[in-house]
Design a protein around this motif. Structure first.
Motif, PDB file in Angstrom:
ATOM      1  N   ASP A 150      40.012  43.834  39.927  1.00 24.83           N
ATOM      2  CA  ASP A 150      39.919  42.998  38.732  1.00 24.83           C
ATOM      3  C   ASP A 150      39.840  41.517  39.083  1.00 24.83           C
ATOM      4  N   ARG A 151      40.696  41.072  40.028  1.00 23.93           N
ATOM      5  CA  ARG A 151      40.675  39.662  40.441  1.00 23.93           C
ATOM      6  C   ARG A 151      39.335  39.292  41.066  1.00 23.93           C
ATOM      7  N   ARG A 205      36.667  39.182  38.300  1.00 20.11           N
ATOM      8  CA  ARG A 205      36.886  37.997  37.461  1.00 20.11           C
ATOM      9  C   ARG A 205      36.375  36.758  38.179  1.00 20.11           C
ATOM     10  N   HIS A 206      36.693  36.639  39.467  1.00 25.06           N
ATOM     11  CA  HIS A 206      36.224  35.497  40.257  1.00 25.06           C
ATOM     12  C   HIS A 206      34.694  35.461  40.316  1.00 25.06           C
ATOM     13  N   GLU A 207      34.081  36.616  40.554  1.00 21.33           N
ATOM     14  CA  GLU A 207      32.615  36.679  40.626  1.00 21.33           C
ATOM     15  C   GLU A 207      31.989  36.294  39.291  1.00 21.33           C
ATOM     16  N   ARG A 208      32.549  36.772  38.179  1.00 16.85           N
ATOM     17  CA  ARG A 208      32.009  36.440  36.855  1.00 16.85           C
ATOM     18  C   ARG A 208      32.156  34.955  36.560  1.00 16.85           C
ATOM     19  N   ASP A 209      33.260  34.352  37.027  1.00 19.66           N
ATOM     20  CA  ASP A 209      33.461  32.918  36.809  1.00 19.66           C
ATOM     21  C   ASP A 209      32.432  32.083  37.554  1.00 19.66           C
ATOM     22  N   GLN A 210      31.810  32.643  38.574  1.00 22.89           N
ATOM     23  CA  GLN A 210      30.802  31.935  39.361  1.00 22.89           C
ATOM     24  C   GLN A 210      29.438  31.932  38.676  1.00 22.89           C
ATOM     25  N   TRP A 211      29.255  32.804  37.686  1.00 20.90           N
ATOM     26  CA  TRP A 211      27.965  32.880  37.002  1.00 20.90           C
ATOM     27  C   TRP A 211      27.724  31.608  36.183  1.00 20.90           C
TER      28      TRP A 211
END
Length: 74
Positions: free
Chosen positions: A63-64, A67-73
């Protein structure tokens, strides 16, 4: 050139081990290494969780990471 063969065998009465392979030529010298396991030893899939490169040890880590990868979009 060395060649490696991996065979799983059952030890016969008297400690005899038999290996047959069409890849082995008669008269060729070979070194044999025997790794003995417990007869009742069966690998558990639970032992593999988080063991491989890039694997996650827990659902929380996944999950972490996501979440980190999605925040990079953008």
């Amino acid at each position: 050139m060395q060649q490696a063969l991996r065979k799983e065998v059952i030890i016969k009465s008297g400690g005899i081990i038999e290996i047959q392979s069409s890849e082995l030529q008669e008269g060729t010298r070979a070194e044999v290494i025997i790794l003995v396991g417990s007869p009742s030893q069966k690998p558990s899939l639970r032992n593999l969780i988080g063991a491989g490169k890039g694997c996650f040890a827990s659902p929380g880590e996944v999950d972490r990471f996501l979440r980190h990868e999605r925040d990079q979009w953008p």
